[in-house]
Design an enzyme around this catalytic site. Sequence first.
Site, PDB file in Angstrom:
ATOM      1  N   CYS A 239       0.723  -1.371  -0.008  1.00  0.00           N
ATOM      2  CA  CYS A 239      -0.061   0.049   0.098  1.00  0.00           C
ATOM      3  C   CYS A 239       0.779   1.373  -0.031  1.00  0.00           C
ATOM      4  O   CYS A 239       0.872   2.148   0.845  1.00  0.00           O
ATOM      5  CB  CYS A 239      -0.914  -0.216   1.316  1.00  0.00           C
ATOM      6  SG  CYS A 239      -1.833  -1.513   1.351  1.00  0.00           S
ATOM      7  N   ALA A 240       1.790   1.448  -0.959  1.00  0.00           N
ATOM      8  CA  ALA A 240       2.880   2.248  -1.056  1.00  0.00           C
ATOM      9  C   ALA A 240       2.298   3.817  -0.971  1.00  0.00           C
ATOM     10  O   ALA A 240       2.947   4.722  -0.532  1.00  0.00           O
ATOM     11  CB  ALA A 240       3.698   2.082  -2.343  1.00  0.00           C
ATOM     12  N   GLY A 243       4.670   6.879  -1.460  1.00  0.00           N
ATOM     13  CA  GLY A 243       6.055   6.361  -1.413  1.00  0.00           C
ATOM     14  C   GLY A 243       6.473   6.691  -0.167  1.00  0.00           C
ATOM     15  O   GLY A 243       7.822   6.345  -0.004  1.00  0.00           O
ATOM     16  N   GLY A 244       6.224   7.168   0.936  1.00  0.00           N
ATOM     17  CA  GLY A 244       6.965   7.870   2.080  1.00  0.00           C
ATOM     18  C   GLY A 244       7.880   6.665   2.755  1.00  0.00           C
ATOM     19  O   GLY A 244       9.058   6.815   3.091  1.00  0.00           O
ATOM     20  N   LYS A 245       7.018   5.502   2.820  1.00  0.00           N
ATOM     21  CA  LYS A 245       7.804   4.339   3.639  1.00  0.00           C
ATOM     22  C   LYS A 245       8.652   3.482   2.563  1.00  0.00           C
ATOM     23  O   LYS A 245       9.523   3.043   3.107  1.00  0.00           O
ATOM     24  CB  LYS A 245       6.695   3.446   4.229  1.00  0.00           C
ATOM     25  CG  LYS A 245       6.117   3.807   5.479  1.00  0.00           C
ATOM     26  CD  LYS A 245       5.276   3.067   6.336  1.00  0.00           C
ATOM     27  CE  LYS A 245       4.318   3.594   7.487  1.00  0.00           C
ATOM     28  NZ  LYS A 245       3.547   4.680   7.011  1.00  0.00           N
ATOM     29  N   ASP A 263       0.243  -0.010  -5.336  1.00  0.00           N
ATOM     30  CA  ASP A 263      -1.044   0.437  -4.661  1.00  0.00           C
ATOM     31  C   ASP A 263      -2.043   0.361  -5.792  1.00  0.00           C
ATOM     32  O   ASP A 263      -2.008   0.296  -6.544  1.00  0.00           O
ATOM     33  CB  ASP A 263      -0.823   1.880  -4.423  1.00  0.00           C
ATOM     34  CG  ASP A 263      -1.898   2.374  -3.266  1.00  0.00           C
ATOM     35  OD1 ASP A 263      -1.150   2.625  -2.139  1.00  0.00           O
ATOM     36  OD2 ASP A 263      -3.056   2.884  -3.568  1.00  0.00           O
ATOM     37  N   ASP A 288       2.378  -0.996 -11.511  1.00  0.00           N
ATOM     38  CA  ASP A 288       1.101  -0.482 -11.863  1.00  0.00           C
ATOM     39  C   ASP A 288       0.176  -1.338 -11.287  1.00  0.00           C
ATOM     40  O   ASP A 288       0.334  -2.422 -11.148  1.00  0.00           O
ATOM     41  CB  ASP A 288       0.980  -0.402 -13.467  1.00  0.00           C
ATOM     42  CG  ASP A 288      -0.232   0.522 -13.654  1.00  0.00           C
ATOM     43  OD1 ASP A 288      -1.048  -0.371 -13.787  1.00  0.00           O
ATOM     44  OD2 ASP A 288      -0.079   1.573 -14.069  1.00  0.00           O
ATOM     45  N   ASP A 306       0.861  -0.947   4.862  1.00  0.00           N
ATOM     46  CA  ASP A 306       0.353   0.280   5.463  1.00  0.00           C
ATOM     47  C   ASP A 306      -0.844   0.510   5.002  1.00  0.00           C
ATOM     48  O   ASP A 306      -1.229   1.306   4.264  1.00  0.00           O
ATOM     49  CB  ASP A 306       1.207   1.433   4.841  1.00  0.00           C
ATOM     50  CG  ASP A 306       1.262   2.717   5.771  1.00  0.00           C
ATOM     51  OD1 ASP A 306       0.218   2.949   6.613  1.00  0.00           O
ATOM     52  OD2 ASP A 306       1.854   3.761   5.258  1.00  0.00           O
ATOM     53  N   CYS A 359      -2.214   4.150  10.906  1.00  0.00           N
ATOM     54  CA  CYS A 359      -2.318   5.556  11.496  1.00  0.00           C
ATOM     55  C   CYS A 359      -3.558   5.683  12.393  1.00  0.00           C
ATOM     56  O   CYS A 359      -4.081   6.798  12.314  1.00  0.00           O
ATOM     57  CB  CYS A 359      -1.796   6.653  10.592  1.00  0.00           C
ATOM     58  SG  CYS A 359      -3.046   6.893   9.340  1.00  0.00           S
TER      59      CYS A 359
END
Length: 434
Positions: A239-240, A243-245, A263, A288, A306, A359
């Site tokens: 679940c990118a 792309g933070g993680k 994602d 993709d 995530d 979160c």
Amino acid sequence: MRLGGRLTAAIEVLEDVEARRRPVADALKDWGLSHRFAGSGDRAAIGNIVYDALRKKRSYGFRMGDDGAQALGFAAVIDGLAMAPQELAAALAGDRFAPELPNAGQLERFGAADLSAAPDAVAADLPDWLAGKLQASLGEDWVAEAAALAARPPLDLRVNTLKSGRDKVLKALAPFGAAPADLAPDGIRIAAIEGAGRHPNVQVEAGFQKGWFEVQDEGSQLAARLAAPMPGEQVLDLCAGAGGKALALSAAMENTGQIHAADADRQRLAPIHDRLKRAGCRNVQVRDPRDDMAGLFGAMDLVLVDAPCTGSGTWRRRPDAKWRLSEAALQKRMEEQDDVLDRAARFVRPGGRLAYVTCSLVAEENADRIAAFLARHGDKGFAVADAGARWNALLPQAEGRCRIGALAGGSVITMTPKLTGTDGFFFAALERAG
């Protein structure tokens, strides 16, 4: 704009948010587009009033005896700017754009009101239906924990160790009061704004353009660390999003091995390409949503989930979300979480790991989902790892700074603004037998 005009504008935005039940960011953007004369300082000050009013909507309403937009706006100014009522009256005197002052009794009530006499949900600044859920999740200290979600947040950054070091970035951002993060080894924090101030736009800084750092909450940084990615591994970030993680994983893996960033939503994934280029991440392959990833089944050393969630841990930054959240939306998120965990399980190799992150601070999205996953996949060899021990090994100086809960022979952790100083995050690690 003077204070009176800013307050009137904030009240207009609050009325728009309430009437149309729309995200506050959209309402503020529309107001700015239709009032182009307002400078960036004006827009920031208006935003502060609006966000503060939404963060503490119930406690302000209790103290004012009125939860309408005008009462909340005045409460936010008095509280956020630390102004005595008489100071506020003097500041608004002669300002033809200022709203009408509340009556003296209302202002006196605001200053004298004792939140200890308020219902718990009011003191916690929560909708009534969420109070029991937060109590079940956070225990006897839940009111103070929830109230901490109504504070102004800091601005957290992660140093990209592929291109820079923390000392170098700290020096570049020294004019903004940047300091080392309390816990994350690559983290930098710029303190929460005070009064009518605003955070710097760090994305226009040369260091950001060069890929030296990314904006990322310290809790998110710690979650990526707890997932324990190792150089050379095969990793799937299922679940990118933006792309933070994935970027944090890439740096931790020293640009070796391979990270598959996927994602289901192509639009959410779109920003990742520019971010990867800027950060110099060469070991990330963006998948993709239409890609057939069956070739990765049973081949991943680590799968990071995530998960989509209610976002209750981010209410400091998105306070409007807690007032729009419904039980139906929570149920939908739980179904999505079960689905993504089921999909993730297919990719974990024997002896591999699955890291589950939200979160959210609602147990039904967190430990309950892991328990349900184990019930569905009891024959797949998954077991809950000891995340609490992992936390203490990674951060020996931070023992006691997260909530550790026993689950199915292992443990899971919860980070909170009050205890950890981060946004609210849940982390669980599952290990698959070899």
